[in-house]
Design a protein around this motif. Structure first.
Motif, PDB file in Angstrom:
ATOM      1  N   LEU A 159      -0.361 -31.867   5.909  1.00 33.09           N
ATOM      2  CA  LEU A 159       0.419 -33.172   5.852  1.00 33.09           C
ATOM      3  C   LEU A 159       1.961 -32.976   4.658  1.00 33.09           C
ATOM      4  CD1 LEU A 159      -0.904 -35.792   7.629  1.00 33.09           C
ATOM      5  CD2 LEU A 159       0.750 -34.621   8.404  1.00 33.09           C
ATOM      6  N   VAL A 160       3.028 -33.421   4.242  1.00 25.90           N
ATOM      7  CA  VAL A 160       3.381 -32.725   2.499  1.00 25.90           C
ATOM      8  C   VAL A 160       3.766 -34.381   2.672  1.00 25.90           C
ATOM      9  CG1 VAL A 160       3.970 -30.746   3.206  1.00 25.90           C
ATOM     10  CG2 VAL A 160       5.269 -32.365   3.535  1.00 25.90           C
ATOM     11  N   PRO A 161       3.864 -34.912   1.539  1.00 28.10           N
ATOM     12  CA  PRO A 161       4.209 -36.402   0.692  1.00 28.10           C
ATOM     13  C   PRO A 161       5.486 -37.217   2.019  1.00 28.10           C
ATOM     14  CG  PRO A 161       4.202 -34.917  -1.088  1.00 28.10           C
ATOM     15  CD  PRO A 161       4.573 -34.120   0.381  1.00 28.10           C
ATOM     16  N   GLY A 162       5.057 -38.222   2.592  1.00 29.25           N
ATOM     17  CA  GLY A 162       6.509 -39.224   3.184  1.00 29.25           C
ATOM     18  C   GLY A 162       5.895 -38.951   5.382  1.00 29.25           C
ATOM     19  N   TRP A 202       5.940 -29.301  -6.608  1.00 27.30           N
ATOM     20  CA  TRP A 202       7.644 -29.863  -5.514  1.00 27.30           C
ATOM     21  C   TRP A 202       8.654 -31.154  -6.261  1.00 27.30           C
ATOM     22  CZ3 TRP A 202       3.746 -30.409  -1.730  1.00 27.30           C
ATOM     23  CH2 TRP A 202       3.997 -29.348  -1.033  1.00 27.30           C
ATOM     24  N   ASN A 203       7.545 -31.920  -7.320  1.00 29.01           N
ATOM     25  CA  ASN A 203       8.090 -32.165  -8.724  1.00 29.01           C
ATOM     26  C   ASN A 203       7.767 -33.943  -7.709  1.00 29.01           C
ATOM     27  OD1 ASN A 203       9.066 -33.488 -10.961  1.00 29.01           O
ATOM     28  ND2 ASN A 203      11.370 -33.754  -9.650  1.00 29.01           N
ATOM     29  N   TYR A 204       7.016 -33.713  -7.082  1.00 30.51           N
ATOM     30  CA  TYR A 204       6.115 -35.396  -6.685  1.00 30.51           C
ATOM     31  C   TYR A 204       5.254 -36.030  -7.676  1.00 30.51           C
ATOM     32  CZ  TYR A 204       4.997 -38.041  -2.612  1.00 30.51           C
ATOM     33  OH  TYR A 204       4.356 -39.506  -2.471  1.00 30.51           O
ATOM     34  N   LYS A 205       6.008 -37.557  -6.839  1.00 33.05           N
ATOM     35  CA  LYS A 205       5.300 -38.315  -8.448  1.00 33.05           C
ATOM     36  C   LYS A 205       3.432 -38.046  -8.084  1.00 33.05           C
ATOM     37  CE  LYS A 205       5.157 -41.956  -5.150  1.00 33.05           C
ATOM     38  NZ  LYS A 205       3.304 -42.464  -4.809  1.00 33.05           N
ATOM     39  N   ASP A 206       2.660 -37.816  -7.577  1.00 30.60           N
ATOM     40  CA  ASP A 206       1.579 -37.719  -7.275  1.00 30.60           C
ATOM     41  C   ASP A 206       1.193 -36.421  -6.884  1.00 30.60           C
ATOM     42  OD1 ASP A 206       0.521 -40.206  -7.460  1.00 30.60           O
ATOM     43  OD2 ASP A 206       0.766 -40.866  -4.918  1.00 30.60           O
ATOM     44  N   LYS A 333      10.349 -27.661  -6.836  1.00 31.78           N
ATOM     45  CA  LYS A 333      12.027 -28.446  -6.177  1.00 31.78           C
ATOM     46  C   LYS A 333      11.686 -29.348  -5.595  1.00 31.78           C
ATOM     47  CE  LYS A 333      15.144 -25.674  -9.010  1.00 31.78           C
ATOM     48  NZ  LYS A 333      16.230 -24.527  -9.157  1.00 31.78           N
ATOM     49  N   VAL A 334      12.414 -30.531  -5.761  1.00 34.34           N
ATOM     50  CA  VAL A 334      12.617 -31.950  -4.726  1.00 34.34           C
ATOM     51  C   VAL A 334      13.043 -31.047  -3.084  1.00 34.34           C
ATOM     52  CG1 VAL A 334      13.990 -33.423  -5.298  1.00 34.34           C
ATOM     53  CG2 VAL A 334      12.348 -34.034  -3.612  1.00 34.34           C
ATOM     54  N   GLN A 335      14.341 -30.536  -3.929  1.00 38.46           N
ATOM     55  CA  GLN A 335      14.846 -30.189  -2.106  1.00 38.46           C
ATOM     56  C   GLN A 335      13.642 -28.395  -1.537  1.00 38.46           C
ATOM     57  OE1 GLN A 335      15.673 -30.076  -5.771  1.00 38.46           O
ATOM     58  NE2 GLN A 335      17.689 -30.202  -5.604  1.00 38.46           N
ATOM     59  N   THR A 336      12.835 -28.349  -2.220  1.00 36.34           N
ATOM     60  CA  THR A 336      12.161 -27.127  -1.256  1.00 36.34           C
ATOM     61  C   THR A 336      11.252 -28.913  -0.650  1.00 36.34           C
ATOM     62  OG1 THR A 336      12.081 -25.951  -3.672  1.00 36.34           O
ATOM     63  CG2 THR A 336       9.852 -25.700  -1.715  1.00 36.34           C
ATOM     64  N   ILE A 340      10.851 -27.816   3.523  1.00 34.76           N
ATOM     65  CA  ILE A 340       9.298 -27.911   4.109  1.00 34.76           C
ATOM     66  C   ILE A 340       9.674 -29.086   5.077  1.00 34.76           C
ATOM     67  CG2 ILE A 340       7.025 -28.645   3.905  1.00 34.76           C
ATOM     68  CD1 ILE A 340       7.131 -27.909   1.146  1.00 34.76           C
ATOM     69  N   ARG A 341       9.808 -30.533   4.874  1.00 40.41           N
ATOM     70  CA  ARG A 341       9.870 -31.030   5.654  1.00 40.41           C
ATOM     71  C   ARG A 341      10.313 -31.008   7.509  1.00 40.41           C
ATOM     72  NH1 ARG A 341      10.502 -35.428   1.395  1.00 40.41           N
ATOM     73  NH2 ARG A 341       8.610 -36.629   0.559  1.00 40.41           N
ATOM     74  N   GLU A 342      11.613 -30.991   6.986  1.00 40.00           N
ATOM     75  CA  GLU A 342      12.699 -29.884   8.042  1.00 40.00           C
ATOM     76  C   GLU A 342      11.543 -28.846   8.562  1.00 40.00           C
ATOM     77  OE1 GLU A 342      15.483 -29.757  10.464  1.00 40.00           O
ATOM     78  OE2 GLU A 342      14.559 -31.525   8.630  1.00 40.00           O
TER      79      GLU A 342
END
Length: 357
Positions: A159-162, A202-206, A333-336, A340-342
């Motif tokens: 699982l990734v963020p979100g 991926w520049n996520y906040k946590d 980067k958040v684009q990465t 991943i989510r896609e």
């Protein structure tokens, strides 16, 4: 005479379906109700368990005097109120972890359960795995001398963020609390000191990867590494999951590929290598031990308590927050993350579940 245990299941998401399947296989459980607020899930529940009454309002389950056990498989923000109702209406409890959405509310759930004669347990599934049972028994025989070092690693795509962590917390809490618990289970005492390092992938906040090391009250040292960061966009995904336990005279270790677990035992008198099916979440064993305890009136010693879950959750949060007190590099980067989510959306099967990880 029907001696099956009359049960109501609340929440039929990923984990709820695991419980339903294992309870149906065992023949021990009379699943009278399945409750879910999602109409699509309720339709699926009717297909999977046509003999159950499918409902939207959980209160119906609690108010039915014939129901003996409730299974709490919704998100963590619902569980304290459900545990409160279960105690009030006299229902035994099988719960997913964490048992509430904050540490304070978890300890309130513990106080409620421990003030009642009702039986309750929580799915700390590693305790019921054949490999941890095997290794702990070997250690207790004295084969590795005095327990000294616990090393636990669990890194997968995953699982990734979100993706479902909102009420269960970030990766090191939602998943990592299992490893916080099993380390404490081996050490046989409480955590004393710790230091954590994380990274904001991926520049996520946590931080989505954390390594924590420290000590227990008895001097045993530990390190726990957990992260869902392991080759998320690899062509062929893999993982790295192991337990490495070092004593003053020998070692035990385990690794798995989610299909087969391999245990290596290197003691002073014997060396063994054991390969057996991994066993997944061991829900069949948890339900069997719970049923045995209900029928005998004696709590099985291998059943985790709500208190165990609250302790694991509290320390997972402490280790996570400690990581945030130190330098947190941000790499990627958040684009990465969006890529991943896609990819993970395209990996889902017909029930909306991620394959394998």
């Amino acid at each position: 005479m029907n001696t099956r245990i009359k049960t109501g299941l609340i929440g039929l998401g990923r984990m709820g379906r695991f419980y339903l399947e294992e309870m149906q296989k065992s023949g021990e459980w009379d699943i009278r109700y399945i409750c879910d607020v999602n109409p699509g899930i309720r339709a699926l529940a009717g297909e999977l368990s046509p003999g159950s009454r499918i409902i939207e309002d959980e209160q119906v389950i609690f108010e039915d005097p014939e129901i003996e056990v409730v299974g709490l498989f919704t998100l963590a923000d619902s569980r304290l109120e459900q545990i409160r109702k279960a105690v009030h209406y006299g229902k035994h409890i099988i719960s997913e972890k964490p048992i509430a959405d904050t540490v304070e509310r978890e300890w309130e759930a513990v106080r409620l359960s421990e003030s009642s004669p009702l039986l309750s347990t929580v799915n700390l599934y590693l305790r019921n795995s054949w490999y941890h049972q095997c290794m702990k028994h070997y250690i207790e025989q004295g084969e590795i001398g005095e327990l000294a070092i616990l090393r636990i690693c669990h890194m997968t795509p995953g699982l990734v963020p979100g993706e479902g962590h909102e009420h269960e917390g970030p990766a090191f809490h939602d998943c990592g609390m299992h490893y916080v618990d099993i380390a404490r289970w081996y050490a046989g005492c409480e955590y004393k000191s710790w230091h954590s390092q994380g990274i904001n992938m991926w520049n996520y906040k946590d931080p989505w990867w954390i390594q924590c090391h420290g000590t227990f009250d008895n001097g045993v040292v530990f390190d726990i590494t957990q992260g869902f960061v392991y080759g998320q966009l690899s062509k062929d995904q893999t993982h790295n999951s192991y337990v490495d336990i070092i004593g003053t005279k020998g070692i035990v270790r385990m690794s798995h590929d989610f299909k087969t677990a391999v245990v290596d035992l290197h003691g002073v008198n014997q060396t063994q290598r054991i390969e057996k099916p991994f066993g997944g979440k061991n829900i069949d064993r948890l339900c069997r031990l719970f049923a045995e305890s209900l029928r005998s009136g004696v709590r099985h010693p291998l059943l985790p308590r709500l208190r165990d879950s609250a302790i694991a959750s509290e320390y997972a949060w402490k280790f996570f927050l400690d990581a945030k007190e130190h330098e947190l590099p941000s790499i990627g980067k958040v684009q990465t993350l969006e890529r991943i989510r896609e990819r993970r959306r395209n990996m889902k099967n017909g029930y909306g579940l991620i394959k394998r990880f």
